[in-house]
Design an enzyme around this catalytic site. Sequence first.
Site, mmCIF file in Angstrom:
data_model
loop_
_atom_site.group_PDB
_atom_site.id
_atom_site.type_symbol
_atom_site.label_atom_id
_atom_site.label_comp_id
_atom_site.label_asym_id
_atom_site.label_seq_id
_atom_site.Cartn_x
_atom_site.Cartn_y
_atom_site.Cartn_z
ATOM 1 N N ARG A 124 0.878 -1.155 -0.186
ATOM 2 C CA ARG A 124 -0.005 -0.045 -0.091
ATOM 3 C C ARG A 124 0.907 1.365 -0.010
ATOM 4 O O ARG A 124 0.518 2.140 -0.624
ATOM 5 C CB ARG A 124 -0.844 -0.328 1.249
ATOM 6 C CG ARG A 124 -1.783 1.280 1.446
ATOM 7 C CD ARG A 124 -2.775 1.060 2.456
ATOM 8 N NE ARG A 124 -3.564 0.101 2.195
ATOM 9 C CZ ARG A 124 -4.048 -0.894 3.119
ATOM 10 N NH1 ARG A 124 -3.598 -0.804 4.366
ATOM 11 N NH2 ARG A 124 -4.777 -2.139 2.938
ATOM 12 N N TYR A 125 1.940 1.326 0.908
ATOM 13 C CA TYR A 125 2.800 2.591 1.099
ATOM 14 C C TYR A 125 3.771 2.249 -0.182
ATOM 15 O O TYR A 125 4.400 1.000 -0.356
ATOM 16 C CB TYR A 125 3.298 2.444 2.449
ATOM 17 C CG TYR A 125 2.378 2.660 3.221
ATOM 18 C CD1 TYR A 125 1.622 4.198 3.448
ATOM 19 C CD2 TYR A 125 1.878 1.720 4.282
ATOM 20 C CE1 TYR A 125 0.661 4.258 4.150
ATOM 21 C CE2 TYR A 125 0.876 2.098 5.068
ATOM 22 C CZ TYR A 125 0.319 3.178 5.243
ATOM 23 O OH TYR A 125 -0.622 3.613 6.238
ATOM 24 N N ARG A 179 7.230 -0.158 1.731
ATOM 25 C CA ARG A 179 6.885 -1.397 2.690
ATOM 26 C C ARG A 179 5.667 -2.168 2.376
ATOM 27 O O ARG A 179 4.543 -1.820 1.759
ATOM 28 C CB ARG A 179 6.823 -0.894 4.169
ATOM 29 C CG ARG A 179 5.729 0.153 4.369
ATOM 30 C CD ARG A 179 6.132 0.783 5.502
ATOM 31 N NE ARG A 179 5.083 1.941 6.231
ATOM 32 C CZ ARG A 179 5.032 3.123 5.774
ATOM 33 N NH1 ARG A 179 5.758 3.439 4.800
ATOM 34 N NH2 ARG A 179 4.164 3.956 6.348
ATOM 35 N N CYS A 188 -2.548 -18.749 14.545
ATOM 36 C CA CYS A 188 -2.160 -18.200 15.729
ATOM 37 C C CYS A 188 -2.405 -18.876 16.925
ATOM 38 O O CYS A 188 -3.350 -19.851 16.967
ATOM 39 C CB CYS A 188 -2.983 -16.767 15.906
ATOM 40 S SG CYS A 188 -3.058 -15.950 14.420
ATOM 41 N N CYS A 213 -7.576 -14.109 18.670
ATOM 42 C CA CYS A 213 -8.085 -12.824 19.369
ATOM 43 C C CYS A 213 -9.531 -12.413 18.686
ATOM 44 O O CYS A 213 -9.577 -12.477 17.541
ATOM 45 C CB CYS A 213 -7.147 -11.704 18.936
ATOM 46 S SG CYS A 213 -5.471 -12.028 19.246
ATOM 47 N N CYS A 221 -9.566 -9.686 16.074
ATOM 48 C CA CYS A 221 -8.983 -9.917 15.118
ATOM 49 C C CYS A 221 -9.480 -8.954 13.888
ATOM 50 O O CYS A 221 -10.510 -9.596 13.356
ATOM 51 C CB CYS A 221 -8.608 -11.314 14.991
ATOM 52 S SG CYS A 221 -7.383 -11.421 13.287
ATOM 53 N N ARG A 281 -8.443 -9.612 10.899
ATOM 54 C CA ARG A 281 -8.218 -10.543 9.509
ATOM 55 C C ARG A 281 -8.943 -11.892 9.746
ATOM 56 O O ARG A 281 -8.617 -12.754 9.225
ATOM 57 C CB ARG A 281 -6.606 -11.009 9.341
ATOM 58 C CG ARG A 281 -6.000 -9.587 9.100
ATOM 59 C CD ARG A 281 -4.916 -9.758 8.181
ATOM 60 N NE ARG A 281 -4.107 -8.634 8.175
ATOM 61 C CZ ARG A 281 -2.720 -8.399 8.656
ATOM 62 N NH1 ARG A 281 -2.309 -9.314 9.782
ATOM 63 N NH2 ARG A 281 -2.377 -7.255 8.791
ATOM 64 N N ASP A 299 -10.766 -1.359 14.499
ATOM 65 C CA ASP A 299 -11.371 -1.185 13.033
ATOM 66 C C ASP A 299 -12.728 -1.543 12.887
ATOM 67 O O ASP A 299 -13.422 -2.056 13.781
ATOM 68 C CB ASP A 299 -10.333 -1.330 11.993
ATOM 69 C CG ASP A 299 -9.778 -2.873 12.038
ATOM 70 O OD1 ASP A 299 -10.645 -3.647 12.253
ATOM 71 O OD2 ASP A 299 -8.682 -3.124 11.926
ATOM 72 N N ASP A 313 -6.449 3.229 11.410
ATOM 73 C CA ASP A 313 -6.273 2.503 10.181
ATOM 74 C C ASP A 313 -7.539 2.756 9.364
ATOM 75 O O ASP A 313 -8.611 1.988 9.687
ATOM 76 C CB ASP A 313 -5.836 1.083 10.099
ATOM 77 C CG ASP A 313 -4.826 0.376 9.270
ATOM 78 O OD1 ASP A 313 -4.737 1.400 8.214
ATOM 79 O OD2 ASP A 313 -4.220 -0.316 9.421
ATOM 80 N N LYS A 321 -2.823 4.352 7.490
ATOM 81 C CA LYS A 321 -2.970 4.873 8.943
ATOM 82 C C LYS A 321 -2.846 6.398 9.198
ATOM 83 O O LYS A 321 -2.079 6.816 8.339
ATOM 84 C CB LYS A 321 -1.837 4.200 9.836
ATOM 85 C CG LYS A 321 -1.908 2.730 10.001
ATOM 86 C CD LYS A 321 -0.675 2.224 10.536
ATOM 87 C CE LYS A 321 -0.673 0.637 10.687
ATOM 88 N NZ LYS A 321 -0.605 0.236 9.422
#
Length: 396
Positions: A133-134, A137, A146, A150, A153, A155, A314, A351, A358
Amino acid sequence: MYFQASEDDFKPQKPLDFGTSSYALRPAMYDDVTQEQWADWRWQHRHRIRKLDDLKACFELTDQEVEAFVRSEDSFRVAITPHYAALMNRQDPACPLRLQAVPQEGELTTYNFELEDPLGEEAHMPVTGITHRYPDRVLFYVSHHCPVYCRHCTRKRKVSDPNTTASRAQLESGLDYIRRTTSVRDVLLSGGDPLTLSDERLGELLKELRAIKHVEVIRLGTRNPVTLPQRITPELCQLIKDFGPVYVHTHFNHPDELNADALAALQMLQRAGAVLGNQMVLLKGVNDSKEVVFTLNRKLLYAGCRPYYMLQCDMAQGITHLRTPLRKGLEIMAYLRGRIGGMGVPHFVVDLPGGGGKIELLPEYLERTYDGPDGEVLVFKNWSGERFEFVDAGEK
Ligand SMILES: *Cc1c(COP(=O)(O)O)cnc(C)c1O
Ligand code: SF4
């Protein structure tokens, strides 16, 4: 919004408490487990709590937790390491760690504004497994698993789903993309959790990335130091030493997570040359309190891990019950500034949905301006609510 400094601010603070190893706190169902087994991350991984019966054996569940488990099972699975379960309050459903791992009724309610892919990560994928996106990076998804899933999460759409595991071919094509995209200077290994990979696999990845001339920065985003600190072994630390510096972004959300085991894991990483930074997510009932974040950040600094981001939760599906109002984050920022050294003050970041990236929010320190004889005068309020005038004389 501003917190008048008081005498209390200058009194000695309560000493930090890292408690004991989670082994001493283990739930009764693990009575027969030896300390060696408990300290073995493979044992922890194999014995994760995943089924309702195990959850019931460990916790006093409320009816709504049982219902939420049953109804969310197909969309986003449950997994809790014995270590993380041991740190929770098994009687209290409002325990801030439990809220992050045991499904709640709120997960079942969805709203029109929620998004399956809140950060537009799939739309910015030049090849499967890379979000670019940037300019400089990329996020490189190397595993979709994981130790603990969580509940907040971002994702959820793919994490925990065995059908979306990154294959060897996918990792190769990700590496190829980075090799041929010379603007990429900074690679953030993410997931899921990259420490779900074996040391061997991770070592190969780090080695390949280090061999790419234009890659200057390698980062690992991992929650293992929180949910499975046993994963931080001397062998893993050797990899970090060999291919370092590796920036490690951890994900501590509450001071109780930073116990003696987590502290030891952070110290091992640090001694291996890892540069530690924490990405906290603001969550209702977990850390939406200035005192909680203050204590967490004190503990993190003590452990050599700088609070890097405090992220607004988010717009992912089924996590709205955990979201806090934006002003809560601003209030926490206003409290931290001045009361803890600048290294303990994170960036408060939102974000933006749809891949906006961000942005950073700050409390308003500028109260008003007026024209003075020598230029514009700005009236600021400082951390403790006092006013000060700054003359902006321009370029003289
Ligand atoms: C957050 C993020 C990064 C890393 O951002 P930093 O602000 O450098 O930590 C990179 N790519 C994407 C898509 C991100 O969401
Ligand atoms: S560790 Fe990260 S990727 Fe894994 S479930 Fe938690 S928030 Fe999602």
